[in-house]
Enzyme design. Structure first.
Site, short mmCIF file in Angstrom:
data_model
loop_
_atom_site.label_atom_id
_atom_site.label_comp_id
_atom_site.label_asym_id
_atom_site.label_seq_id
_atom_site.Cartn_x
_atom_site.Cartn_y
_atom_site.Cartn_z
CD GLN A 177 103.17 29.43 42.76
OE1 GLN A 177 103.74 30.13 41.92
NE2 GLN A 177 101.90 29.09 42.65
CG ASP B 100 89.22 18.05 21.84
OD1 ASP B 100 89.35 18.18 20.62
OD2 ASP B 100 88.87 18.98 22.59
CG ASP C 181 105.77 22.82 25.93
OD1 ASP C 181 106.39 22.64 26.99
OD2 ASP C 181 105.44 23.95 25.53
CG HIS D 69 89.60 21.37 19.03
ND1 HIS D 69 89.07 20.80 20.18
CD2 HIS D 69 89.01 22.58 18.92
CE1 HIS D 69 88.21 21.64 20.73
NE2 HIS D 69 88.16 22.73 19.98
CG ASN E 110 109.67 22.42 28.40
OD1 ASN E 110 109.31 23.58 28.18
ND2 ASN E 110 109.42 21.42 27.56
CG ASN F 185 82.69 28.78 20.36
OD1 ASN F 185 82.88 29.07 21.54
ND2 ASN F 185 83.55 28.06 19.66
CE1 TYR G 100 72.60 17.16 29.40
CE2 TYR G 100 74.84 16.33 29.18
CZ TYR G 100 73.54 16.41 28.72
OH TYR G 100 73.19 15.71 27.60
CB VAL H 133 79.46 19.82 33.29
CG1 VAL H 133 79.02 18.44 32.85
CG2 VAL H 133 78.64 20.91 32.60
CB SER I 90 87.24 24.92 22.16
OG SER I 90 86.14 24.18 21.72
#
Length: 433
Positions: free
Chosen positions: A100, A136, A145, A169, A182, A273, A286, A289, A362
């Site tokens: 933390q 991706d 960021d 994406h 930050n 989706n 699978y 995963v 996603s």
């Protein structure tokens, strides 16, 4: 919008001008040729087969599997399949992009990050001890960021090309995983975690499974040297799981993921989706995963008191997302590697150093990937997943999600609040780490 990226296999037909009526050459299609493990060099065998049968390979794989991708006509395909060094050939199918520390003033914790318990009013997690690969459209490498580095570009012909995002994406996914604490912008599940951009889709969101396997091959090669222990795959296509790492169905993608998990990488994949049962969606189907469904949250808290999300219609607070794929309630095998995460109206990083709100499985997937990274450890302290195999990481993440359900509060569609005919899994819990 679902922030889906559609990936299509590009198939061309070449015409040849002849004297008299025009005659067309046979169509050539994309394939992934998987070589036997006994082959000494995939590159040498790809070159040998190319010379013998008149084609040029595009990607050569040496780590997640031995093989290559190429466009082949019917006669070439038959000869390649008959070669004694070839194990099997897969079609190159379509895929769509489905500790933390004080929370610094000025940083915004998005609803999804709050909903899974990754941040409180005053505290946020530290960076994970491990790195995460985002397979991706690439990631914006200069985004202030993000703690991101260029990994591999499997789209550009030039091997030295950076994995910079020209779609948005992948950058959005990366922010949900690890946007920095930050004092500006948004906060990720595991703030400041090292991200490696692995570009397998182009700026138009188009690509092939062969490009995705190229990315998996790079992650497998670099897993040890770059400490990559988690890979996010917010993409999906049609296919099936055979329970034998693709060896029964001749599925090169499944084999590549299995080999990569053997190298210690846990893969986290979007359920898809389409609002349907997920067994025909890969890599989600699978068993190797961690598959992530999407739930809807509008206020970052439990209780279904937040009202409907504002960025899209048809959703409700603390309910499964209407677009999310799911497991059949009788499919215990599918349920065994499934969790849910927030995926509606998620704010995260975007192109040009900016931010954007998007929805889809996603968007849910990186919440789970960031949680897996925290389970590996954060702030230099080892977590409960640090010494576990990827299969046992999945078991641990699901167990901790179920155990954390009373504290986080459930949603309509989770195992404690089931919706008839649909299983979405327990809400992933970053609070557990």
């Amino acid at each position: 919008m679902h922030a889906k990226v559609l990936v299509s296999t590009l198939v061309g037909v070449l015409g040849l001008a002849l004297a008299g009526p025009a005659a067309a050459k046979p169509a050539h299609h994309g394939y992934i040729v998987v070589l036997r493990d006994s082959v000494p060099s995939a590159a040498a065998d790809a070159a040998r087969l190319g010379r013998a049968h008149g084609f040029r390979s595009r990607h050569v794989y040496s780590h997640a599997l031995k093989g290559f991708s190429a466009r082949l006509g019917d006669a070439q395909l038959a000869r390649v399949k008959a070669d004694p060094d070839v194990a099997f050939v897969s079609p190159d199918r379509a895929v769509r992009a489905v500790g933390q520390a004080p929370l610094l003033p000025g940083d915004s914790a998005p609803t999804g990050v709050r909903r899974i318990g990754s941040v409180s009013a005053a505290q946020a997690h530290q960076a994970s001890n491990v790195a995460v690969a985002v397979i991706d459209t690439g990631v914006t490498l200069s985004h202030p960021d993000l703690n991101v580095a260029s990994g591999k570009n499997c789209v550009a012909a030039k091997k030295s090309a950076s994995a910079a995002d020209d779609n948005g994406h992948g950058t959005h996914v990366a922010g949900s995983i690890g946007a920095r604490n930050n004092g500006a912008g948004v906060l990720g599940v595991a703030p400041g975690t090292r991200i490696y951009a692995v570009k397998v889709l182009n700026g138009a969101g188009q690509g092939t499974w062969s490009q995705v396997i190229c990315g998996i091959d790079w992650v497998t090669q670099k897993a040890s040297s770059l400490n990559i222990k988690v890979a996010n795959m917010s993409l999906a296509g049609f296919g099936f799981a055979d329970g034998l790492c693709g060896n029964l169905l001749g599925d090169a993608l499944n084999r590549a993921i299995c080999r990569s998990t053997s190298a210690g990488v846990t893969y986290v994949a979007a359920a898809g989706n389409s609002g349907q049962e997920f067994s025909t969606t890969v890599p989600a189907a699978y068993p190797e995963v961690l598959t992530v469904t999407a739930m809807s949250d509008s206020d970052g808290a439990s209780g279904a008191l937040g009202g409907a999300p504002t960025c899209r219609t048809g959703e409700a607070d603390d309910r499964y997302a209407s677009f999310s794929n799911f497991a059949d309630p009788t499919d215990t095998g599918g349920q065994a590697h499934m969790v849910a995460a927030p995926g509606v109206c998620i704010e995260s990083t975007w192109l040009g150093g900016g931010y954007r709100t998007a929805s889809g499985t996603s968007m849910a997937t990186p919440h789970a990937a960031g949680t897996v990274a925290l389970c590996m450890g954060s702030g230099g302290v080892a977590g409960p997943c640090a010494s576990l195999s990827p299969a046992n990481v999945i078991t641990r993440i699901r167990a901790d999600a179920a155990a954390g359900a009373p504290a986080l509060g459930g949603f309509l569609g989770d195992p404690d609040n089931p919706f008839p005919g649909r299983y979405f899994g327990p809400l992933v819990s970053a609070a557990a780490y």
